[in-house]
Scaffold this motif. Structure first.
Motif, PDB file in Angstrom:
ATOM      1  N   LYS A   5       0.827  -1.428   0.056  1.00 46.21           N
ATOM      2  CA  LYS A   5      -0.109   0.064   0.094  1.00 46.21           C
ATOM      3  C   LYS A   5       0.971   1.202   0.096  1.00 46.21           C
ATOM      4  CE  LYS A   5      -3.928   2.062   2.483  1.00 46.21           C
ATOM      5  NZ  LYS A   5      -4.842   2.247   3.667  1.00 46.21           N
ATOM      6  N   ILE A   6       0.531   2.198  -1.031  1.00 45.44           N
ATOM      7  CA  ILE A   6       1.150   3.538  -0.991  1.00 45.44           C
ATOM      8  C   ILE A   6       0.805   4.544  -0.045  1.00 45.44           C
ATOM      9  CG2 ILE A   6       2.170   5.405  -2.621  1.00 45.44           C
ATOM     10  CD1 ILE A   6       1.987   3.377  -4.805  1.00 45.44           C
ATOM     11  N   GLU A   7       1.635   5.034   0.551  1.00 43.98           N
ATOM     12  CA  GLU A   7       0.921   6.178   1.540  1.00 43.98           C
ATOM     13  C   GLU A   7       0.811   7.312   0.739  1.00 43.98           C
ATOM     14  OE1 GLU A   7       2.709   8.635   5.613  1.00 43.98           O
ATOM     15  OE2 GLU A   7       3.921   7.095   4.650  1.00 43.98           O
ATOM     16  N   ILE A   8      -0.423   7.957   0.868  1.00 44.12           N
ATOM     17  CA  ILE A   8      -0.798   9.258   0.196  1.00 44.12           C
ATOM     18  C   ILE A   8      -0.366  10.269   0.666  1.00 44.12           C
ATOM     19  CG2 ILE A   8      -2.649  10.443  -1.025  1.00 44.12           C
ATOM     20  CD1 ILE A   8      -2.535   7.656  -2.041  1.00 44.12           C
ATOM     21  N   LYS A   9       0.883  10.780   0.122  1.00 40.49           N
ATOM     22  CA  LYS A   9       1.451  12.218   0.555  1.00 40.49           C
ATOM     23  C   LYS A   9       2.226  12.514  -0.518  1.00 40.49           C
ATOM     24  CE  LYS A   9       5.654  10.207   2.668  1.00 40.49           C
ATOM     25  NZ  LYS A   9       6.654  10.229   4.005  1.00 40.49           N
ATOM     26  N   ARG A  10       2.570  13.609  -0.335  1.00 43.24           N
ATOM     27  CA  ARG A  10       3.561  14.532  -1.200  1.00 43.24           C
ATOM     28  C   ARG A  10       4.845  13.756  -1.684  1.00 43.24           C
ATOM     29  NH1 ARG A  10       7.514  18.447  -2.131  1.00 43.24           N
ATOM     30  NH2 ARG A  10       7.112  19.972  -3.719  1.00 43.24           N
ATOM     31  N   ILE A  11       5.120  13.433  -2.768  1.00 43.84           N
ATOM     32  CA  ILE A  11       6.468  12.857  -3.089  1.00 43.84           C
ATOM     33  C   ILE A  11       7.551  13.944  -3.132  1.00 43.84           C
ATOM     34  CG2 ILE A  11       7.629  11.641  -5.067  1.00 43.84           C
ATOM     35  CD1 ILE A  11       5.000  10.459  -5.911  1.00 43.84           C
TER      36      ILE A  11
END
Length: 212
Positions: A5-11
Motif C-alpha cells: 500500500k502506497i502512503e498518500i502524501k507528497r512525493i
C-alpha cells in the motif's frame, strides 16, 4: 506477490513526482475515455502539473466550452461574466497607459504644456536634458568609432609598403617621375573598383598628385 500500500502524501523527489504524475494522468485519461464510450458520457478533465504544464481530456464530438455552458445551465451560475469583467478592467488599464504615453509624447513635442504645473514642467525639462545627453553621448561614441576605424585603415596602409604603387613592368622611374630630378614628380595611386565593376566595364580610378 501483492503490491504494498502506497502512503498518500507528497512525493519529495521531483523526478519521481513527475513520473508518478505522468503515469496516473494517463490512467485517469484512459478511464475517462472508457467512461465516455461505455456510458455515452461527456467528460472534460483539465490538469496542471507542478511545472505549470496543462493537460486536458475532452470527450469526442464535444468541446470544453459546451461542457462549461451545460455546467452553468445546470447550476445556474455564470462562469464567463467574471472573466469578461477582468478582461474589461485590463483593457481599460491599457487604454489609460496608451493615453498617458500619447500625452507625454505631445508634451515632449511642446504641445499641451499649459496643463502642467511648475514642478511637472521642471521634471519634463530634466527628462529632455537627460534624453539630449544620451543622444549626444551616442553621437560621440559613433564619431569615436569612425575615427578608430579610419586610424586602423591608415595604419594598415602604412604597414603595406606596396600599397598605392602601380606595377608597370618594373619601370619605377617612369611611374614616379623623371630620372634627372629636374622635373616635377607625379605620384600615382591605384584604387581598384570592386570585382563587379570589372564586369560592368568600369575601369579603376587613378589619382594624380603633384609633389612639390
Amino acid at each position: 506477490m501483492a503490491r504494498g500500500k502506497i502512503e498518500i502524501k507528497r512525493i519529495e523527489n521531483s523526478t519521481n513526482r513527475q513520473v508518478t504524475y505522468s503515469k496516473r494522468r494517463n490512467g485517469i485519461f484512459k478511464k475517462a475515455s472508457e467512461l465516455t464510450v461505455l456510458c455515452d458520457a461527456k467528460v472534460s478533465i483539465i490538469m496542471l502539473s507542478s511545472t505549470g504544464k496543462l493537460h486536458e481530456y475532452i470527450s469526442p464530438s464535444t468541446t470544453t466550452k459546451q461542457i462549461f455552458d451545460q455546467y452553468q445551465n445546470t447550476l445556474g451560475v455564470d462562469l464567463w461574466s467574471y472573466h469578461y469583467e477582468r478582461m474589461q478592467e485590463n483593457l481599460k488599464k491599457l487604454k489609460d497607459v496608451n493615453k498617458n504615453l500619447r500625452k507625454e509624447i505631445r508634451q515632449r513635442m511642446g504641445e499641451h504644456l499649459s496643463d502642467l504645473s511648475v514642478e511637472e514642467l521642471r521634471d519634463l525639462e530634466q527628462e529632455m536634458e537627460s534624453s539630449l545627453k544620451m543622444v549626444r553621448d551616442r553621437k560621440v561614441r559613433n564619431v569615436e568609432q569612425i575615427h578608430k576605424n579610419l586610424l586602423h585603415e591608415f595604419d594598415a596602409r602604412d604597414r603595406d609598403q606596396h600599397y598605392g604603387l602601380v606595377d608597370n613592368g618594373g619601370d619605377y622611374e617612369s611611374v614616379l617621375g623623371f630620372s634627372n630630378g629636374s622635373s616635377p614628380v607625379f605620384a600615382l595611386s591605384l584604387q581598384p573598383n570592386p570585382p563587379n565593376d570589372l564586369h560592368s566595364g568600369v575601369g579603376s580610378d587613378l589619382t594624380f598628385t603633384l609633389l612639390e
